[in-house]
Enzyme design. Structure first.
Site, mmCIF file in Angstrom:
data_model
loop_
_atom_site.group_PDB
_atom_site.id
_atom_site.type_symbol
_atom_site.label_atom_id
_atom_site.label_comp_id
_atom_site.label_asym_id
_atom_site.label_seq_id
_atom_site.Cartn_x
_atom_site.Cartn_y
_atom_site.Cartn_z
ATOM 1 N N ARG A 129 0.834 -1.202 0.000
ATOM 2 C CA ARG A 129 0.000 0.000 0.000
ATOM 3 C C ARG A 129 0.872 1.258 0.000
ATOM 4 N NH1 ARG A 129 -4.757 1.633 4.377
ATOM 5 N NH2 ARG A 129 -5.213 3.668 3.479
ATOM 6 N N ASN A 148 -10.717 -4.244 -1.704
ATOM 7 C CA ASN A 148 -10.580 -3.210 -2.721
ATOM 8 C C ASN A 148 -9.612 -3.620 -3.827
ATOM 9 O OD1 ASN A 148 -12.304 -1.087 -1.843
ATOM 10 N ND2 ASN A 148 -10.884 -0.649 -0.178
ATOM 11 N N CYS A 183 -19.265 -2.010 0.321
ATOM 12 C CA CYS A 183 -18.442 -0.862 0.690
ATOM 13 C C CYS A 183 -19.147 -0.119 1.821
ATOM 14 C CB CYS A 183 -18.259 0.066 -0.516
ATOM 15 S SG CYS A 183 -17.230 1.515 -0.208
ATOM 16 N N HIS A 216 -16.481 3.618 -5.100
ATOM 17 C CA HIS A 216 -15.595 4.767 -4.888
ATOM 18 C C HIS A 216 -15.757 5.832 -5.977
ATOM 19 C CE1 HIS A 216 -12.631 2.587 -1.970
ATOM 20 N NE2 HIS A 216 -13.897 2.535 -1.577
ATOM 21 N N TYR A 236 -14.268 10.148 -2.305
ATOM 22 C CA TYR A 236 -13.300 9.737 -3.332
ATOM 23 C C TYR A 236 -13.370 10.624 -4.571
ATOM 24 C CZ TYR A 236 -12.268 5.548 -0.654
ATOM 25 O OH TYR A 236 -11.856 4.690 0.341
#
Length: 421
Positions: A90, A144, A164, A194, A244
């Site tokens: 990440r 995700n 989500c 998102h 987002y």
């Protein structure tokens, strides 16, 4: 009822356990299996999970295992919450896109593509093993990028639904602002994972009074602050975009900010270390307050509601999920995965009707869906050229030189996770 959680060693799992314990009448679990290859973490979290169940009087059995096939055997539903490569991957997703002047984020843009490439093959392997063990089990995906991962699962013929927490977070926030209960609030929630907008906030159900205008009038400033967007954006749109959307509506501003502060991955890694220390305390029998900063608020409630509808006794519930379009948004192909309100029962989700969308939203949805088509193709078949085309198609990239530079960096930072690289 048996549930299995793949990725049960996540530091976030106690939030899920807390929801299962509190909402046991909604979802009466008799056995819960936490599955994870990280044995040491798994035992810490498994111990805390048992203490949470015991404190709240839940009679269900909690077991832990690193054996996926044994863990999912006979499960009625399997929840997926994976992070291939962990926080280290990440951190890379949030870092190298900035070198090209693009947003570094783990679920959208170039970083989101990298996560999809790492994740889709692993999830499909897990799902196939679930199907061999129990073809009737539902797969609930919280991994995700949810839209791409759920589309991969559905395309392969699995019984899957994506989940989500954005919508349920808005529902709780708006209910508090309007002095209503969450059950009183129905969101006209439309888009892709998102990439969504709340087009209406209705009292009582899909046909109820739209309270969005008065919500924005009374609380638009606070909502804008939460989204980190100017109040004028909400006033001009007349809707509430997902947070987002800031990556699209304020891209350059976000890039500048990300270049001047610690990454979210670094913050979460430090938080996880502290959480694991807390979880090891044999006196701890509830989720610690620190967990609220970890992210994923209200996921447990959403997961319980969805599993209860999918595994219930014939009733149904209306909930925001990620599922096949099948004509809901007429400008998208039927096999696109959208995030909308749906009626969910044992047969799965059926999207509710959506009014004709303004081109302002429909255009961006179409654009990102085209990117997701190419991203999934790259995840399934590999190849530098497929990665490049997916990046070139993404509205946060869209330039030849940027796509070339991002492709080189993506492949360099993900070789260990991509069998074809």
């Amino acid at each position: 009822m048996k549930l299995a959680v793949v990725g049960g060693g996540s530091t976030y799992t106690p939030e899920l356990i807390d929801g299962f314990a509190r909402l046991r009448d909604t979802l009466p679990i008799s056995e819960l299996v936490l599955i994870d290859p990280a044995a040491e973490r798994l035992e810490l979290i498994g111990g805390l999970a048992r203490r949470i169940f015991a404190k709240q009087g839940h009679p269900g059995l909690i077991t832990t295992t690193s054996d996926l096939d044994a863990g999912v055997a006979d499960a009625d539903a399997v929840l997926l919450q994976l992070r291939i490569g962990g926080q280290a991957a990440r951190l890379q997703d949030e870092t190298w896109p900035l070198e090209c002047g693009c947003v570094g984020q783990e679920t959208t843009g170039a970083g989101g593509l990298a996560k999809a490439l790492r994740t889709v093959p692993v999830v499909l392997d897990i799902a196939e093993r679930v199907r061999r063990s129990n073809p009737d089990a539902w797969i609930i995906d919280f991994t995700n990028p949810v839209g791409i991962v759920t589309r991969a699962l559905l395309q392969a013929g699995h019984k899957a639904v994506g989940l989500c927490n954005v919508a349920i977070g808005f529902q709780r926030r708006f209910a508090a602002m309007l002095d209503l209960t969450p059950a009183d609030i129905h969101l006209d929630h439309v888009g892709l994972n998102h990439l969504t907008w709340e087009l209406g906030v209705r009292k009582g159900g899909p046909e109820g009074e739209n309270l969005l205008p008065q919500l924005l009038a009374a609380h638009g400033g606070a909502i804008a602050d939460d989204l980190r967007l100017p109040r004028a954006v909400l006033d001009r749109l007349g809707v509430v975009p997902s947070y987002y959307l800031r990556y699209f509506y304020a891209h350059d501003e976000v890039v500048r900010e990300l270049g001047t502060k610690p990454s979210r991955a670094a913050e979460v890694a430090a938080m996880e270390k502290e959480l694991l220390g807390l979880y090891g305390d044999p006196a701890l029998d509830e989720k610690p307050e620190l967990l609220a900063k970890r992210g994923g608020a209200f996921y447990s409630e959403a997961a319980v509601d969805l599993a209860a509808a999918l595994l219930g006794d014939g009733g149904s519930a209306v909930q925001v999920v990620n599922t096949l379009n099948n004509g809901t948004l007429p400008f998208l192909p039927d096999d696109a995965v959208i995030e909308v309100q749906a009626r969910v029962d044992r047969s799965g989700p059926s999207p509710l009707a959506v009014p004709r969308l303004d081109p302002l939203y429909a255009g961006l949805i179409s654009h990102v869906t085209a990117y997701e088509d190419l991203a999934l193709d790259a995840a399934l078949r590999g190849g530098r050229e497929r990665v490049f085309k997916a990046l070139l198609a993404h509205p946060l990239v869209g330039q030849f030189d940027l796509a070339e530079g991002l492709t080189d960096r993506l492949l360099a930072h993900n070789k260990e996770h991509l069998a074809w690289a």
